[in-house]
Scaffold this motif. Structure first.
Motif, PDB file in Angstrom:
ATOM      1  N   LYS C 212       0.828  -1.207   0.000  1.00  0.00           N
ATOM      2  CA  LYS C 212       0.000   0.000   0.000  1.00  0.00           C
ATOM      3  C   LYS C 212       0.863   1.259   0.000  1.00  0.00           C
ATOM      4  O   LYS C 212       2.080   1.205  -0.032  1.00  0.00           O
ATOM      5  CB  LYS C 212      -0.921  -0.019   1.214  1.00  0.00           C
ATOM      6  N   THR C 218      -0.104  -5.167   3.855  1.00  0.00           N
ATOM      7  CA  THR C 218      -1.187  -5.052   4.820  1.00  0.00           C
ATOM      8  C   THR C 218      -1.832  -6.420   5.039  1.00  0.00           C
ATOM      9  O   THR C 218      -1.759  -7.296   4.179  1.00  0.00           O
ATOM     10  CB  THR C 218      -2.287  -4.090   4.319  1.00  0.00           C
ATOM     11  N   ASP C 253       3.051  -5.534  10.513  1.00  0.00           N
ATOM     12  CA  ASP C 253       1.999  -6.538  10.729  1.00  0.00           C
ATOM     13  C   ASP C 253       2.512  -7.962  10.552  1.00  0.00           C
ATOM     14  O   ASP C 253       1.734  -8.900  10.404  1.00  0.00           O
ATOM     15  CB  ASP C 253       0.830  -6.293   9.762  1.00  0.00           C
TER      16      ASP C 253
END
Lengths: 426, 125, 514
Positions: C212, C218, C253
Motif C-alpha cells: 500500500k 497489509t 503486521d
C-alpha cells in the motif's frame, strides 16, 4: 569495536537531527516478542590477536596438503599459486568492489571479466563463455537446465561417470520438476535433451567425443562436456564439438579451501547466447567513442525477468574468476601447456611407482593426472593406514579401488614415500 | 484504411479478415526505450487471449507481448530481429511482430479503437 | 620474423584503441592481454618436462591462442585495471540492499592459513576436525542470532540460499503429502527479483501481493492473496518476504500475517538480504519466520569481490531442519562429523559440490568473533541510525515517500519526483554522484515505485563521511532546481570512461576478444 567509527557525540547529534531520544525508538515497528532485551547469548567482542589465536588453533588441527605427501584429487586439485595472484586479488579495488553495475567506475572488474570469458572460450574451444558460476556441480546443472530450455525435451542422459557430487546436485535440482525430467544412463533418443559426459571422467579417463557428437546430431540432442580438471585442457584435445562445455576451474589460481569458494565455468556455442545462465560482460564504447565494457544481455537475468529468468543466479564468483585470469596471464600459452605436461608426467611416474608395488594394478588405459589403482585389500582401510603414516593417499572407491592424483606439487620424494608406505601396509 | 485495434497492455492490432497482425504501440515503445532484441513466436503456436507469445527487450527491461485474441500463429516477422527499427513502422509496413489467425472474430469487439486507446493512455500515470 | 609480425599487429590495435595518448596524470590506459606482444617466456618459470611418452590416448593439444607476458607486465596490467574501480576502501558506498561495509583484512589473513586454504573437501573427517569446528561454530552463531536452530552452510550465495530455503519448504510439503495441492508462492510487489525467479525454479506459481501507500504489506492485501483461490489457503506453499522490506521499512503486521499463513499450513520464507538492520537486536525466528537465508557477504562482511564469491547459509525451525540440504555439521561427543544423505534421509539432497564456500565461513566467523554479541548489536544500531540521519537530512530536498510515517530501518528511500520536473532523473543523480567521487545508491529498485534511490550507509561510516554525502546530495538537488539538466546528462566527465553505450553492447554482443 574497532570496525565502528561512530562516536557517542555523533550518535547523539544524529538522534537529535532525527528527532528521537534513543536508538531503540528507531525500532518502534518491531514486535516486542522479537526484540532482544540485553544481548544475544554469544561471547563478547575480541581483539585481533585473540581472534587469530582462536582461529589459528582450529587451523592447526587440520592436516593440510603442505604437511606431507598428498594424492587426493577427485574434482579438487592441489596446485601451486603464484604469489602475484594473491596480491592482485587482495587489492582493495578488486576485493572490496561490488558487482559492476556502474560501469564508469568498474572498468577494472569488467575488463578482467572480459579477459576471463576469452580465456575460458579459448581453453574449451567454444565461441563464448559467461562470467562464471558457483562451482562445477552447479555449472553442470545449469547446462542441463539450459538444454531442457533449448530443446524443450525432458530427458537427460549421463554418458559416463560424472563426479558423484555433480550428479547429486543435478538430481536435487530436477526434483523440482516433480518427476517430469528423466535422468538416466540409457540410450540417446529423440526425447533426449542432452548427453552429459565428463572428461577426464571421475576415474581420470579422458574421452573422445566424435561418436557421441554424431549420435546427438542424429537425435537433435545437445552434447555437454564437463571438465573438472581444467589444466587437462593444456594437453588434451579441446571439446570443440560440444554444444556446452562447463565444469570446475579451481585448479588455476584457487586453493582447495575445503571445497570452496571454487570457480564454475560455462562456455557454449554462440547460437545459445540468449539462453545462457549467469552474467555476461560485453565490449562497447563510451560517449567519446573509447572502448569500454558493460554487463550485457541482462534481460535474461532475475532482476529483470523475475519469474521468467533463465536462472535465479545473482552473483558470479567474481574474485575467483579474477584469480583464474591473473594466473592464466602469468602462465601464458607456453606455461599453461607446460603445466599440463608436468601434471601428466607426475601422474605417469606415480603410476609406474605404484604398479611396481606387489599386487597393485593400474585400472586406467589412459589418464591425465589422475587414475584408479586396484589394491589387493579393501581401499578404505588401506587409505586409513596410509593416512596414519602421514600419506594422504587418495579417495577410496568401492571395494579395492583407490583414486589417486598427482600434480606439479608432487615430488619424487612424495611418490617414493607413497610407494614405500603402501608396500608396508599391503 | 483497414481497422486498427488496441489493448490495455499496449499491443496494436491490424485486422485483415480473420487474421490479426500484432505489434506494440508507440506508447509501449517509448516506455521501453531503444530495443535490443525481439523474441519471435513459433509458427503454429496455439494461443488463448492473454497468452504471451513474444518478448521485446530493451537494455533494462523485457516486456511480454500478449495475444489479443484466441488463435494460431501463422507467421512471424523474421526480419525484425535483424532490423529493430522496423518496430517503429506502421503494422502493415513492417512493424508487425506476428500474424495470428483468429478462432473467434467476435473477440475483436473487446478491444479499443483508436480514440478509446488515446483516451486510455492519457489517463495513465 | 614472427615477433616482428606480432608487433606490427599490436601497433595497429594500439592506435585503434588510442593506447598511446590516453594516459593523464594518474590515469593509465591498458589494452587487453591479447593485444600485447607475445613474450618469449611466460610469467612463471616451471621445470623442464622429461618428455615422457604421453599416456593420454591422444596427441598433445596444438596452438590455443593464449597470450603470453612476463610477470612485471602481468602485474602492471592488473594493477592499472584496478585503478579504474571504485571500492569500499575508496569511500562511501551507499548501495541499498547490498550492505557494502568495511571488509576487515584479518578475515583474509585467516582464510589463507595453510590449515584452512590447503585442505581437501574429501579428506577423512579425522584430519579436518578444525575445519568442521569452524563450520559448527558458525552454525551456532547463526542459529543464536536468528533464533532458528537448523543451519545449513552449503548454499553458495544469496540466491542459492533462497533456492535451498524454498526447496526445504517444498520437501516438507512433499513429506506431508501436500506438495501436489500447494502450488502457489506469495510475494509482495516490492520483492527482490530473485524471489519470483527462485519460486519459479522450484516449480511454483508466483502470486503478487500489492503493497500500500505506506510501503508495507497489509493484512487485508495478504488475506486477499492467501484466500484468493482456496477459502482456507490450502493451495499456498509459502510466502517470500524481505523484512525489513526493500523500502527499508519493518513490516509491522508481520506477526499477524505469519500467524494467518501458518494457520493455512504454509511456511514463511524470509529473504535475509536486509539482516544487517536486525543483527544482534531482533531475531527473525521470533517474528514468525520458518526459513531464511543469510548473506555472509553482506551482514558478515565477507568481501563482495566485484561480484562474488558470496555465501548464503540458511537457518530454519527445528521442524524443517531435517529437510535442509546436506551436508551439515554435527558434534558427537568431542568429534565433529558431516551429516550427509545417509544420516538424514528426509533431506532434499545436495545443492552444491562439497560443503559450501568454506573460505567464506572462515571469514564470517572471524568477523563475528571480532564483533561479539555486543559489537553486532552496535552494528544494527549504527546502521539504522545512519540511515535515519540521511533520511532526516534529505527529506526536504528529495521526495521521500515514507519519511512522514516515522523511522526507516537500515536504508533510506528517496525518489526523483521533485528533480524530474526539471528534467533530472534518478540516473542523472547517480551519475552526478559518480562525478563527485561517490558510488551511487541503488537506483530504480524497488521497481514498484517510480525513480527510486535506495541508500544504505551501513555502520562503518563516520558522521563526517555521511555529512559529506549529504552535502553533495543537497548540491545535486540545488543544481537540478537551477535547471542544469544538460550538465547532468553529461556526467560523469572525470571517470576513466564516460557513459557507456549499453544499447550497442546488447544489439551486437561482443563477449570475447578475437
Amino acid at each position: 569495536m574497532r570496525y565502528l567509527p561512530q562516536t557517542e557525540n555523533s550518535r547523539k547529534a544524529m538522534l537529535d537531527t532525527c528527532g528521537y531520544e534513543e536508538v531503540n525508538d528507531l525500532y518502534r515497528d518491531v514486535p516486542k516478542q522479537a526484540f532482544v532485551n540485553g544481548l544475544v547469548d554469544l561471547p563478547l567482542h575480541k581483539g585481533e590477536l585473540e581472534v587469530e589465536r582462536y582461529m589459528g588453533a582450529y587451523a592447526n588441527e587440520n592436516r593440510a596438503a603442505v604437511d606431507g605427501p598428498f594424492f587426493l584429487g577427485a574434482g579438487t586439485y592441489y596446485h601451486h599459486i603464484p604469489s602475484s595472484v594473491d596480491y592482485i586479488i587482495q587489492r582493495s579495488e578488486f576485493l572490496t568492489a561490488y558487482t559492476p553495475y556502474q560501469p564508469e567506475i568498474a572498468q577494472g572488474t569488467l575488463q578482467a571479466i572480459f579477459e576471463y570469458q576469452t580465456f575460458i572460450a579459448q581453453l574449451t574451444g567454444q565461441d563464448i563463455a559467461n562470467a562464471s558460476l558457483y562451482d562445477g556441480a552447479t555449472a553442470m546443472t545449469e547446462a542441463a537446465l539450459m538444454a531442457l530450455r533449448v530443446t524443450k525435451r525432458k530427458k537427460i542422459v549421463l554418458g559416463n561417470a560424472v563426479h558423484p557430487d555433480y550428479k547429486s546436485v543435478l538430481d536435487s535440482y530436477m526434483w523440482n520438476f516433480d518427476g517430469e525430467i528423466e535422468i538416466g544412463q540409457g540410450q540417446i533418443d529423440d526425447q533426449t535433451a542432452c548427453v552429459i559426459v565428463q572428461s577426464p571422467d571421475f576415474y581420470g579417463q579422458p574421452h573422445k567425443y566424435d561418436a557421441l557428437r554424431q549420435q546427438c546430431d542424429e537425435n537433435g540432442a545437445l552434447l555437454v562436456v564437463v571438465v573438472n580438471e581444467i589444466v587437462s585442457l593444456g594437453i588434451l584435445e579441446p571439446p570443440e564439438v560440444a554444444d556446452i562445455v562447463c565444469g570446475e576451474a579451481q585448479s588455476i589460481g584457487l586453493p582447495m579451501s575445503y571445497g570452496g569458494p571454487h570457480l564454475g565455468f560455462f562456455a557454449c556455442k554462440e547460437k545459445y547466447m540468449r539462453q545462457m545462465p549467469g552474467r555476461l560482460c560485453g565490449m562497447t564504447e563510451d560517449a567519446d567513442g573509447k572502448r569500454g565494457f558493460v554487463l550485457t544481455l541482462s534481460t535474461r537475468e532475475q532482476h529483470i525477468r523475475r519469474d521468467k529468468a533463465t536462472s535465479n543466479i545473482c552473483t558470479n564468483q567474481g574474485l575467483c574468476a579474477l584469480a583464474f585470469t591473473v594466473h592464466m596471464s602469468l602462465l601464458g600459452e607456453d606455461g599453461f601447456k607446460r603445466l599440463a605436461r608436468l601434471n601428466h608426467e607426475a601422474a605417469c611416474r606415480l603410476a609406474d611407482a605404484l604398479e611396481a608395488v606387489n599386487g597393485v594394478k593400474l585400472e586406467n588405459q589412459t589418464f591425465f593426472n589422475e587414475f584408479v589403482v586396484c589394491l589387493p585389500k579393501e581401499a578404505s582401510s588401506v587409505a586409513q593406514a596410509l593416512s596414519d603414516k602421514g600419506v594422504i593417499a587418495g579417495l577410496a572407491l568401492d571395494n579395492n579401488r583407490l583414486l589417486v592424483a598427482a600434480t606439479e606439487m608432487t615430488t619424487d620424494a612424495d611418490i617414493a614415500a607413497f610407494a614405500k608406505v603402501l608396500s608396508e601396509v599391503l | 484504411m483497414a481497422e486498427m485495434k488496441y489493448t490495455k497492455d499496449h499491443e496494436c492490432v491490424y485486422v485483415d479478415g480473420d487474421v490479426v497482425w500484432v505489434g506494440i504501440t508507440d506508447y509501449a515503445r517509448e516506455a521501453l526505450g531503444d530495443l535490443v532484441y525481439v523474441e519471435l513466436p513459433e509458427i503454429g503456436k496455439s494461443l488463448t487471449k492473454g497468452d504471451d507469445f513474444a518478448v521485446v527487450e530493451s537494455v533494462k527491461t523485457a516486456a511480454e507481448v500478449y495475444s489479443p485474441v484466441d488463435g494460431d500463429v501463422i507467421e512471424a516477422n523474421d526480419n525484425m530481429p535483424d532490423d529493430l527499427e522496423l518496430i517503429t513502422k506502421p503494422l502493415n509496413d513492417g512493424g508487425w511482430i506476428a500474424k495470428i489467425k483468429m478462432s473467434d472474430t467476435a473477440q475483436l469487439d473487446d478491444l479499443m479503437d483508436e480514440s478509446a486507446y488515446k483516451e486510455y493512455v492519457e489517463n495513465l500515470d | 620474423m614472427s615477433a616482428e609480425k606480432n608487433s606490427q599487429q599490436s601497433a595497429i590495435e594500439l592506435t585503434q584503441h588510442d593506447m598511446t595518448d590516453g594516459n593523464i596524470g594518474l590515469h593509465y590506459e591498458e589494452n587487453l592481454l591479447w593485444e600485447k606482444e607475445r613474450a618469449d617466456h611466460p610469467g612463471v618459470d616451471l621445470p623442464e618436462p622429461q618428455n615422457l611418452a604421453l599416456r593420454t590416448g591422444g596427441k598433445p593439444r596444438g596452438d590455443i591462442g593464449l597470450p603470453q607476458v612476463s610477470e612485471p607486465q602481468a602485474l602492471r596490467h592488473f594493477v592499472r585495471m584496478s585503478t579504474w574501480n571504485y571500492s569500499i576502501d575508496h569511500g562511501f558506498f551507499p548501495l541499498g540492499s547490498c550492505t557494502m561495509k568495511h571488509n576487515p583484512r584479518l578475515n583474509e589473513k585467516l582464510a589463507r592459513l595453510p590449515g584452512f586454504a590447503h585442505i581437501h573437501p574429501m579428506q577423512d573427517e579425522s584430519t579436518v576436525q578444525g575445519a568442521l569446528a569452524v563450520m559448527h561454530d558458525l552454525q551456532h552463531w547463526l542459529a543464536e542470532l536468528t533464533n532458528l536452530p537448523g543451519v545449513c552452510l552449503s548454499p553458495a550465495a544469496g540466491a542459492h540460499g533462497e533456492l535451498a530455503g524454498m526447496m526445504t519448504i517444498r520437501r516438507a510439503h512433499e513429506q506431508k503429502g501436500e506438495n501436489k495441492k500447494r502450488r502457489i508462492v506469495l510475494t509482495p510487489d516490492s520483492a527482490h527479483g530473485t524471489n519470483p525467479a527462485t519460486a519459479t525454479t522450484c516449480g511454483y506459481e508466483v502470486r503478487n501481493m500489492p503493497t500500500k501507500e505506506n510501503g508495507m504489506l497489509t493484512v487485508a492485501a495478504f488475506k486477499e492473496a492467501l484466500y484468493k483461490t482456496d477459502p482456507d489457503g490450502a493451495d499456498i506453499a509459502a510466502m517470500m518476504v524481505t523484512n525489513p522490506n526493500t523500502c527499508g521499512l519493518f513490516e509491522k503486521d508481520m506477526v499477524e500475517i505469519a500467524d494467518l499463513l501458518h494457520e493455512a499450513g504454509a511456511y514463511f520464507y524470509c529473504d535475509g538480504a536486509n539482516f544487517n538492520a536486525l543483527v544482534g537486536k531482533v531475531r527473525p525466528g521470533d517474528f514468525g519466520v520458518d526459513v531464511m537465508h543469510i548473506n555472509l557477504h553482506k551482514t558478515f562482511s565477507t568481501p563482495h569481490g566485484g561480484g562474488g564469491p558470496g555465501s548464503g547459509p540458511i537457518c530454519c525451525t527445528e521442524e524443517l531442519a531435517k529437510y535442509m540440504p546436506v551436508p551439515t555439521v554435527i558434534k558427537q561427543g568431542d568429534v565433529y562429523k558431516l551429516e550427509t544423505e545417509g544420516d538424514r534421509p528426509e533431506t532434499l539432497g545436495r545443492l552444491k559440490g562439497y560443503h559450501g564456500q568454506f573460505g567464506m565461513h572462515v571469514r564470517a566467523l572471524s568477523y563475528m568473533l571480532s564483533h561479539g554479541a555486543d559489537g553486532l548489536q552496535r552494528v544494527s544500531e549504527d546502521a539504522v541510525l545512519n540511515a535515519n540521519y540521511i533520511l532526516a537530512s534529505l527529506k526536504d530536498d528529495y521526495h521521500a515517500p515514507f519519511a512522514h510515517q516515522g523511522p526507516c530501518m537500515h536504508e533510506a528511500l528517496l525518489t526523483d519526483k521533485i528533480q524530474k520536473e526539471n528534467g533530472v532523473t534518478t540516473l542523472d543523480i547517480a551519475k552526478a554522484l559518480v562525478e563527485h567521487g561517490f558510488h551511487p545508491m541503488t537506483v530504480y529498485f524497488p521497481i514498484h515505485i517510480a525513480g527510486t534511490m535506495l541508500i544504505e550507509p551501513t555502520e562503518t561510516e563516520s558522521k563526517d563521511s555521511i555529512d559529506r554525502f549529504i552535502t553533495v546530495m543537497k548540491d545535486i538537488a540545488n543544481g537540478a532546481k537551477a535547471g542544469k539538466a544538460d550538465e547532468f546528462h553529461s556526467y560523469p566527465q572525470s571517470t576513466p570512461r564516460k557513459r557507456l553505450d549499453e544499447v550497442k553492447a546488447a544489439r551486437q554482443p561482443v563477449l570475447r576478444w578475437r
